[in-house]
Design a protein around this motif. Structure first.
Motif, short mmCIF file in Angstrom:
data_model
loop_
_atom_site.label_atom_id
_atom_site.label_comp_id
_atom_site.label_asym_id
_atom_site.label_seq_id
_atom_site.Cartn_x
_atom_site.Cartn_y
_atom_site.Cartn_z
N UNK A 287 0.83 -1.21 0.00
CA UNK A 287 0.00 0.00 0.00
C UNK A 287 0.87 1.26 0.00
N UNK A 288 2.01 1.19 0.70
CA UNK A 288 2.92 2.34 0.71
C UNK A 288 3.53 2.56 -0.67
N UNK A 289 3.82 1.45 -1.38
CA UNK A 289 4.48 1.53 -2.69
C UNK A 289 3.51 1.89 -3.82
N UNK A 290 2.29 1.32 -3.77
CA UNK A 290 1.37 1.44 -4.91
C UNK A 290 0.10 2.25 -4.62
N UNK A 291 -0.08 2.65 -3.36
CA UNK A 291 -1.32 3.36 -3.01
C UNK A 291 -2.22 2.46 -2.17
N UNK A 292 -3.11 3.08 -1.38
CA UNK A 292 -3.94 2.36 -0.41
C UNK A 292 -4.74 1.21 -1.04
N UNK A 293 -5.52 1.53 -2.09
CA UNK A 293 -6.40 0.51 -2.67
C UNK A 293 -5.65 -0.43 -3.61
N UNK A 294 -4.86 0.14 -4.53
CA UNK A 294 -4.14 -0.68 -5.51
C UNK A 294 -3.16 -1.63 -4.82
N UNK A 295 -2.44 -1.14 -3.80
CA UNK A 295 -1.49 -1.97 -3.06
C UNK A 295 -2.15 -3.18 -2.42
N UNK A 296 -3.36 -2.94 -1.89
CA UNK A 296 -4.12 -4.02 -1.26
C UNK A 296 -4.50 -5.08 -2.29
N UNK A 297 -4.97 -4.64 -3.45
CA UNK A 297 -5.43 -5.56 -4.49
C UNK A 297 -4.27 -6.27 -5.19
N UNK A 298 -3.11 -5.66 -5.20
CA UNK A 298 -1.94 -6.31 -5.82
C UNK A 298 -1.39 -7.41 -4.90
N UNK A 299 -1.28 -7.11 -3.61
CA UNK A 299 -0.56 -7.99 -2.68
C UNK A 299 -1.45 -9.06 -2.05
N UNK A 300 -2.60 -8.67 -1.50
CA UNK A 300 -3.40 -9.60 -0.68
C UNK A 300 -3.82 -10.86 -1.44
N UNK A 301 -4.40 -10.75 -2.66
CA UNK A 301 -4.79 -11.99 -3.36
C UNK A 301 -3.62 -12.94 -3.59
N UNK A 302 -2.46 -12.38 -3.99
CA UNK A 302 -1.30 -13.23 -4.25
C UNK A 302 -0.78 -13.86 -2.97
N UNK A 303 -0.74 -13.08 -1.91
CA UNK A 303 -0.26 -13.60 -0.62
C UNK A 303 -1.18 -14.70 -0.11
N UNK A 304 -2.49 -14.50 -0.26
CA UNK A 304 -3.45 -15.52 0.20
C UNK A 304 -3.33 -16.81 -0.61
N UNK A 305 -3.14 -16.68 -1.93
CA UNK A 305 -2.97 -17.88 -2.76
C UNK A 305 -1.78 -18.69 -2.26
N UNK A 306 -0.68 -18.00 -1.95
CA UNK A 306 0.52 -18.69 -1.47
C UNK A 306 0.28 -19.32 -0.11
N UNK A 307 -0.21 -18.53 0.84
CA UNK A 307 -0.31 -19.01 2.23
C UNK A 307 -1.39 -20.09 2.40
#
Length: 450
Positions: A110-130
């Motif tokens: 979120x710090x790198x890409x913005x509040x909303x975009x950062x969330x949508x970029x990272x969270x789905x990928x992180x959840x798929x992995x974990x």
């Protein structure tokens, strides 16, 4: 590596004011990632070993048989170097803003890409992995328990379905999942790290003892050109799966105390270096010695190929069970944190034992159900995980580094990050292709709940 960062150790003399309300402080003190900050550097070491060295290490000789000597060694070494570099970047970025800590991967995004975009970029990928790793470890734990049972019985016991062994393995997690945070599972994680080094040593040590098999063949496993190409892609996915620890590294670092004189990145990096040395001691001997001994006749689990002495193979399988118990908990903790954050902060449920009991029990039950239904989930992970493992491990940290620090164009840092990004994107595109073919082949002969 430290030369690329210009004076990141400097902190403002005045402490940054905490603007949180009392209620927000109470919630943060309850959530698993931010509840405890008294971990030592060695906690970082064995948490990272437990997160990184999965039972997938036992399939590395098989990956070598699909890659061959030259490409296989190159892929192993490149992956080790690139992922160590991207892990260093994440450790550095944890406290890049003076007085603030990015305790979760998505907060950094979120710090790198913005509040909303950062969330949508990272969270789905992180959840798929974990979540994906948790399901794979359910299957791995169940299969290792079944192997232990079958080796000990040696045909003298009634055959028990894999389904029941997965349920036995899951029963442990219904209890362990109630441990509140990373520090509370440090004992489990330490045992798991010791086990990973132990069964890796058994795997390559027993291979050395057995020596080269007669007529050992180092040609690529597949006989057709199509098979060789798909096998190569699938092997890339196997290697990528072996380096998934980045998805929990910020959450592990969040448990280490930090002061202006001793920022958390110093003990964290010390732990990471120790962890990566142990990772090398596990991965390289198993991959190279296993392939040297058995060539392209090696099974997708080196312990199956060895089969004797039976007591040692049974012991190694039980070590795998203990290790994946710890690994499951390491990957589940950030998921628990996400679930509980949504329930408490968004849906306004009161934090407490009842909420934690219900939420975590349902999550363990979900991963158990998927593992029982699709015990060939490794193929699924090779397909879907390729889209998430490669970004979160190989190149997302590099993109965030370029976005935040903006190194001078054509500088060493700029070139290094772009090389990692290009290799990571290639891995993301190619590795799912082999996984998709494996799913199609497995699905043809699969019977539900067999």
């Amino acid at each position: 590596m430290g030369t690329q960062v210009a004076d990141r150790d400097s902190y403002p003399p005045a402490p940054v004011k905490d603007t949180r309300t009392e209620q927000e402080k109470k919630i943060d003190d309850w959530l698993p990632i931010t509840s405890s900050r008294n971990a030592k550097w060695w906690y970082s070491a064995f948490h990272n070993v437990t997160a990184m060295v999965g039972a997938g290490v036992l399939s590395l000789p098989f990956a070598m048989s699909e890659l061959g000597w030259g490409p296989g060694i190159a892929v192993l070494i490149l992956s080790w170097i690139i992922t160590l570099y991207t892990l260093w970047q994440m450790v550095e970025m944890h406290e890049m803003v003076p007085g603030k800590r990015f305790d979760r991967y998505h907060e950094l995004g979120q710090h790198a890409f913005g509040e909303k975009l950062g969330l949508w970029i990272v969270v789905p990928q992180q959840l798929v992995v974990e979540v994906g790793v948790n399901i794979v470890y359910m299957v791995t734990g169940g299969k290792s328990l079944k192997k232990f049972h079958d080796v000990i019985c040696d045909g003298g016991c009634k055959d028990i379905k894999l389904t029941y062994f997965i349920m036995i393995f899951a029963s442990v997690h219904f209890v362990l999942s109630q441990l509140p945070n990373f520090n509370s599972i440090s004992g489990v994680s330490l045992a798991a790290a010791v086990m990973s080094l132990s069964y890796s040593t058994i795997a390559w040590g027993a291979s050395v003892d057995k020596g080269k098999v007669a007529d050992v063949d180092y040609h690529l496993r597949a006989s057709t050109a199509t098979g060789k190409v798909f096998g190569f892609f699938s092997a890339l996915g196997d290697v990528a799966f072996a380096y998934a620890g980045h998805n929990v590294v910020l959450e592990i670092q969040a448990t280490i105390p930090s002061t202006p004189e001793m920022p958390s990145k110093k003990p964290m990096w010390k732990g990471v270096v120790v962890a990566y040395i142990i990772v090398a001691l596990c991965y390289f001997p198993v991959a190279l010695v296993g392939y040297w001994a058995f060539g392209n006749h090696v099974d997708d689990n080196i312990l199956i190929t060895l089969s004797k002495p039976k007591w040692l193979i049974a012991l190694a399988n039980m070590m795998v069970v203990i290790h994946v118990i710890g690994s499951y908990q390491i990957y589940a903790m950030p998921v628990f944190d996400m679930i509980e954050t949504v329930l408490v902060k968004k849906l306004r449920f009161p934090p407490g034992l009842t909420l934690r009991l219900i939420a975590r029990t349902l999550y363990v039950a979900f991963t158990m159900f998927i593992a029982i239904t699709f015990p060939f989930f490794g193929g699924l992970l090779g397909f879907f995980g390729g889209f998430a493992f490669a970004p979160t491990t190989y190149f997302l940290p590099c993109i965030m580094w370029l976005a935040i620090y903006k190194p001078r164009r054509f500088s060493l840092s700029w070139f290094t990050n772009w090389i990692c990004i290009i290799l990571g994107v290639l891995l993301m595109v190619l590795s799912p292709i082999g996984g998709l073919r494996q799913i199609i082949m497995d699905a043809k002969t699969y019977k539900f709940y067999s």
